[in-house]
Design a protein around this motif. Structure first.
Motif, PDB file in Angstrom:
ATOM      1  N   HIS A 285     -11.758 -67.931   4.182  1.00  0.00           N
ATOM      2  CA  HIS A 285     -12.576 -66.809   3.401  1.00  0.00           C
ATOM      3  C   HIS A 285     -12.533 -66.826   1.866  1.00  0.00           C
ATOM      4  O   HIS A 285     -13.485 -66.807   1.204  1.00  0.00           O
ATOM      5  CB  HIS A 285     -12.253 -65.714   4.365  1.00  0.00           C
ATOM      6  N   SER A 289     -15.642 -67.867  -0.952  1.00  0.00           N
ATOM      7  CA  SER A 289     -16.358 -67.172  -2.054  1.00  0.00           C
ATOM      8  C   SER A 289     -16.371 -67.832  -3.480  1.00  0.00           C
ATOM      9  O   SER A 289     -17.602 -68.138  -3.817  1.00  0.00           O
ATOM     10  CB  SER A 289     -15.654 -65.556  -2.096  1.00  0.00           C
ATOM     11  N   ASN A 872     -20.324 -57.839   1.703  1.00  0.00           N
ATOM     12  CA  ASN A 872     -19.591 -58.739   2.358  1.00  0.00           C
ATOM     13  C   ASN A 872     -20.310 -59.905   2.635  1.00  0.00           C
ATOM     14  O   ASN A 872     -21.075 -60.310   3.392  1.00  0.00           O
ATOM     15  CB  ASN A 872     -18.839 -58.225   3.777  1.00  0.00           C
ATOM     16  N   ALA A 873     -19.489 -61.354   2.222  1.00  0.00           N
ATOM     17  CA  ALA A 873     -20.374 -62.470   2.054  1.00  0.00           C
ATOM     18  C   ALA A 873     -19.897 -63.214   3.465  1.00  0.00           C
ATOM     19  O   ALA A 873     -19.927 -64.471   3.700  1.00  0.00           O
ATOM     20  CB  ALA A 873     -19.792 -63.297   1.160  1.00  0.00           C
ATOM     21  N   PRO A 891     -25.133 -62.141  -2.700  1.00  0.00           N
ATOM     22  CA  PRO A 891     -23.748 -61.803  -2.670  1.00  0.00           C
ATOM     23  C   PRO A 891     -23.432 -60.834  -3.564  1.00  0.00           C
ATOM     24  O   PRO A 891     -23.764 -61.067  -4.780  1.00  0.00           O
ATOM     25  CB  PRO A 891     -22.969 -62.637  -2.520  1.00  0.00           C
TER      26      PRO A 891
END
Lengths: 909, 161
Positions: A285, A289, A872-873, A891
């Motif tokens: 995660h 990003s 929240n991506a 985002p």
């Protein structure tokens, strides 16, 4: 005298002070030392005498105590080490002499008892014999060296009665294997002349099997020859049993301990794995990003002016970036499933739409000449309950896999109902539904007029239409009533085949196919790329949902991946509370499309722009009709029906949409009249009485029917048409990066001035700071924007004013972005705000106005691009955004670049 | 003559010194992760037409955050904590701090939100303390930054880009 006195006093005090057991030593000391010390004194002899007397008394006392102690010890020892430690070869004969004098603690237990027994024996059985010393007697007895028992030990009577034994041989007394063994043992001792011990088990008549510790020692004559043996047996059955038990226990403990360590190890490993997986998820995660930042920046870069070399480099960069991103997403998914973090959601969805959507998406990014097709059997329910995002993920994965390995030919999805062992036929009945209604218009023009108007009712129609759609409406009415009583949900198993005509999979590769990071061969990996995680994820997901994923394949001919999943089907008519449902129901076109057996096809070269739908199987066979998209269904139906020429396959994208767009209005206008008179009104007339009560429960019925009855609803049709055309263009524009980069940079620059020509943009955002920042950015880009703070305000704004673009925060109080989007989409598709009203938004504009308003801006493209702004991506939320009808997402935090890119992409040029 | 020259020299020195100080200070804020790239975005949005944009946004952020922190303090002080309310406020704070690029506050908010999702009152209280702490830190830092900027402007120097 003084000293004497002192000494005397000392002496008197001393004895009591000394511990008795050290008395002897103390005495010696005095005997020797004292006289030496006091030799000069005259009176000392007296004192010495006194002392000696004292000492004598003391030593006597000591001896007594010692004896007592020995006795106690002896008792104790006998109990404790009943048979232990008797190793010295001593014959009893020697023993007898000093039995009173020196008691060796190690052996005397036996001897001690022997003595007592001898006394007893003498009393009991040897009275008549002349009195002789025990030694003589024993020697005599022993000299006989026979097998007779002459005395027994104290413990023996417990096992065998006294009287039974004396004068008999042990062979007579005992039975079992032990007898021979003991005889052999005795012989052995006799031969060797050395004492020995052995445990032997005998069968006793009274007590069953008993184990004895047998001690045998040879008896020697004075000449030194072996004349016999002393033989002692001690019952050790209990001890043996205890010992065995102990051994067993020890063994068990050892096993337990081993198990425990094993378990601990496993737990440790599991924990480690879990932690590793969790860590992997977190890391993926975290990596994603920034990486998506890199990739999207690179994407933006492609829109700038580049020379050939730069573009090539950028292409490589993008494709690698995409691959890494995909890999991370896959890892994230997989570790989520494996660490049990993945949660399944149960939402209603339309399987036909999912299939269609997946194919459409695949077609949009298709880079080779392939036909994509989808078959949905007519018995597949309109709506089922399941985790649509995951199912879509599986389908997308399988389809993209199929496309990847198919150089030419076809790739398709087949969806149909299969029976499950746990299901009987009766349960599957409700899905037999509706069928055969391809479109409103068709029904209107054909004989199926009676069913029309129910399409929008979702689950309700599951009851009403089912079995035979051609049954006249009147006969259907009672059936409705009956089926109302049915259980609320049933389970249906849908089988989905994803087939292709690709390179196939060699048989030896099949077993490892679903393993992660496995590809058929290294060659494949090089040639086709990919992470090798896709199928593993699919399998995990399918299994998580309680289904099975299998594959069959023939090399060079193609492969078919099949998964069977259980879905819940809601048959409950009571669903009006759910705002989502309302949106769905209001969207009657979607419903009508879902109703029939469907066949979608995306032909090569059209790249998703076209997709033909063969609606109602039976009726349509005679009159194949061609549609540009799901939405254009009706109009095409009309045009074909009115012109009655069969028009089949491929129409290039541009033509189709243009044609649809142009023809839309007049066709709709010319045909709306016959349709409403021919199909609607009769239909409602005959249905209305039967459903008067149902309207109460579900007023979407009402609204739906009402809207159908007003002319204005038909104006919404053409508008939808156009939106479809817009939809078609959009994936081409966005997904085909190739084209984009090929496009001359002039075209991109020409886009910008156009977009500056005052498009209306609405920002829906509750956070003041975000509003301020976004507003400023937009200002920089030359746009002024309207700002509202929540979904309800957004809906109102859209009611009042037509926007070219909406930027929508997802997470908002009062009404979130997803719901807001659904309401706006529902309006766009139905032309009414029923969904909004359902959600509790009062109409500030009369609906008629709204419709006209909608009608007014329709031709310029009525589907407002809605871009989500999400904090929240997670991919889930992106999926959610798309599922709710959003076109794209940015985002947060919003950056200049990101917003600029989206504006360029979505603002009309 | 020479006196005047000297004066202008010192002034120029002062300006360049201030400039250097400002650049260094800004860099330290980024290095210590008080600020992130998003803050640069804000600064880019500031121009002649909008000379006080950053200060305005940040002041709004201060005002808003203090309100939110107050609300959160109140909410967590209740006998039964309304986690929905906590969640809402934390979300707001997280959104604004991320928009400003005040990343340490944003991160503290993420931890806070996790606690609130777990309905962990103690964790929430700790997170609140953490958020308050980070907030007051960054507030001080930003105020110093603005002060330096004002000083520089007052001294007649242009803001470093």
């Amino acid at each position: 005298m003084e000293t004497d006195n002192i000494e005397d006093m000392d002496m008197e005090v001393l004895p009591s002070m000394w511990p008795e057991d050290i008395g002897a030593d103390a005495g010696k000391q005095f005997n020797i030392d004292k006289p030496g010390q006091d030799q000069d004194m005259l009176e000392e002899a007296n004192a010495v005498r006194l002392l000696r007397e004292e000492l004598d008394i003391l030593s006597k006392q000591r001896q007594e105590v010692e004896l007592k102690k020995l006795e106690i010890l002896e008792e104790h020892r006998f109990e404790e080490e009943s048979y232990g430690g008797d190793k010295r070869p001593i014959s009893i004969l020697d023993e007898v002499y000093d039995i009173w004098l020196d008691i060796a603690p190690k052996k005397h237990d036996v001897v001690f008892r022997a003595r007592k027994l001898r006394l007893k024996l003498r009393k009991h059985s040897k009275r008549l014999e002349r009195q002789s010393s025990p030694v003589e007697e024993l020697s005599q007895i022993l000299k006989r060296a026979d097998n007779f028992l002459h005395f027994v030990l104290q413990n023996a009577p417990v096992v065998i009665g006294h009287q039974d034994i004396i004068g008999r041989t042990d062979v007579e007394i005992f039975t079992g294997a032990g007898v021979k063994e003991s005889q052999d043992f005795k012989k052995e001792v006799l031969e060797k002349g050395l004492p020995a011990k052995r445990e032997i088990t005998f069968e006793t008549p009274l007590f069953g099997s008993k184990t004895f510790l047998i001690y045998v020692e040879p008896v020697f004559s004075k000449a030194g020859e072996t004349i016999g043996i002393n033989y002692m047996g001690m019952d050790v059955t209990d001890q043996v049993r205890k010992r065995e038990k102990m051994a067993k226990l020890r063994e068990e403990i050892a096993v337990q301990k081993a198990k425990e360590t094993e378990l601990n190890k496993t737990i440790h490993i599991t924990e480690e794995t879990m932690r590793a997986k969790q860590m992997l998820a977190t890391m993926s995660h975290e990596i994603r990003s920034p990486l998506s930042g890199v990739v999207s920046m690179a994407e933006i870069l492609t829109t700038t002016k580049l020379d050939r070399e730069q573009r090539q480099l950028l292409d490589v960069m993008l494709s690698s970036g995409d691959l890494v991103l995909q890999l991370i997403n896959d890892i994230l998914d997989l570790s989520k499933v494996e660490s049990g973090v993945m949660k399944l959601e149960a939402t209603k969805f339309r399987p036909r739409e999912v299939v269609k959507h997946v194919l459409q998406t695949a077609a949009a990014s298709l880079q080779k000449v392939l036909t994509l097709e989808g078959h949905v059997a007519e018995d597949v329910p309109v709506e089922v309950i399941g985790d649509v995002l995951r199912i879509r993920q599986i389908l997308t994965n399988l389809i993209s896999n199929a496309i990847k390995f198919t150089p030419e030919g076809k790739v398709g999805i087949r969806l149909y109902v299969v029976s499950d062992p746990s299901l009987d036929e009766g349960e599957r009945c409700p899905q037999k539904l509706n069928a055969d209604q391809s479109t409103v218009s068709e029904n209107g023009l054909k004989e199926d007029a009676d069913q029309e108007g129910f399409h929008g009712e979702g689950p309700y129609q599951n009851h009403s239409l089912n079995d035979d759609p051609r049954t006249p409406a009147k006969s259907e009415v009672p059936m409705d009533a009956d089926q109302e009583e049915e259980p609320q949900t049933t389970t249906v198993w849908l089988r989905c085949d994803v087939y292709d005509t690709g390179i196939g999979i060699p048989e030896n590769a099949l077993p490892s196919l679903f393993k992660r990071y496995m590809q058929v061969s290294a060659d494949h990996a090089r040639k086709y790329g990919g992470t090798g995680l896709g199928l593993a994820i699919c399998k995990q997901l399918v299994e998580l949902m309680g289904g099975q994923l299998t594959v069959s394949s023939q090399e060079h001919c193609g492969s078919t991946f099949t998964f069977v999943l259980p879905y819940k089907v809601s048959t409950s008519p009571d669903h009006s509370d759910d705002p989502d449902e309302v949106v769905d129901m209001a969207n009657h076109d979607a419903a009508t499309d879902e109703v029939a057996e469907s066949f979608f096809q995306f032909q090569p070269r059209t790249l998703g722009s076209l997709f033909s739908s063969n609606g109602s199987s039976r009726t349509q066979k005679l009159l194949p009709h061609k549609i540009g998209f799901s939405g254009s269904h009706k109009l095409n139906g009309f045009s074909q029906n009115s012109y009655t020429f069969p028009q089949n396959d491929i129409i290039p994208e541009e033509m189709a949409s243009v044609e649809n767009g142009c023809s839309a209005i007049d066709v709709a206008e010319t045909l709306s009249e016959p349709e409403s008179s021919a199909s609607h009104i009769p239909n409602h007339n005959c249905e209305t009485p039967a459903h008067a009560d149902k309207r109460g429960q579900d007023d979407t019925n009402n609204k739906f029917q009402d809207s159908r009855n007003t002319d204005s609803s038909y104006h919404a049709e053409p508008s939808r048409e156009v939106s479809v055309a817009a939809k078609i263009r959009e994936p081409l524009g966005t997904c085909k990066r190739q084209e984009k980069s090929d496009a001359d940079s002039e075209s991109t620059s020409s886009k910008i001035p156009k977009s500056i020509s005052k498009p209306k943009i609405l920002l829906v955002e509750d956070n003041k700071i975000n509003v301020m920042v976004t507003q400023n950015m937009m200002k920089r880009l030359g746009h002024s924007i309207d700002v509202v703070n929540n979904g309800i305000e957004a809906v109102r704004a859209v009611q009042h004013c037509s926007y070219n673009l909406i930027l929508m925060d997802v997470h908002m109080p009062v009404m979130d972005g997803l719901q807001t989007t659904r309401i706006i989409r529902s309006f766009e598709e139905t032309g009414n705000w029923d969904a909004a009203e359902k959600a509790g938004i009062e109409l500030t504009v009369p609906s008629q106005d709204a419709l006209q308003n909608g009608h007014g801006y329709t031709p310029s493209g009525n589907r407002i691009p809605i871009i989500a702004m999400t904090a929240n991506a997670f991919s889930e939320s992106a999926d959610e955004c798309f599922a709710s009808g959003m076109d794209s997402f940015v985002p947060k935090p919003i950056t200049f670049q990101k917003i600029k890119e989206r504006l360029e992409q979505y603002l009309p040029d | 003559m020479s006196a005047v020259k000297l004066e202008s020299e010192t002034m120029a020195d002062g300006v360049s010194q201030l400039q250097k100080q400002l650049v260094d200070y800004t860099a330290s804020l980024f290095d210590e992760a008080f600020l992130d790239e998003q803050f640069n975005q804000l600064q880019q949005l500031q121009d002649e037409n909008n000379p006080d944009f950053v200060v305005e946004v940040v002041s709004l952020f201060f005002k808003d955050s203090e309100r939110l922190v107050d609300e959160l303090t109140k909410a967590l002080d209740q006998q039964t904590v309304d986690f929905k309310l906590v969640d809402k406020n934390v979300h707001q704070l997280k959104g604004s701090s991320s928009s400003i690029g005040v990343q340490r506050v944003q991160r503290a908010c993420i931890a806070f939100r996790d606690c609130s999702e777990e309905q962990n009152v103690e964790g929430c209280l700790k997170s609140l303390q953490h958020v308050k702490h980070e907030y007051s830190l960054v507030k001080n830092k930003l105020e110093t930054l603005f002060k330096l900027q004002r000083q520089l402007l007052a001294a007649g120097g242009p803001l470093p880009r």
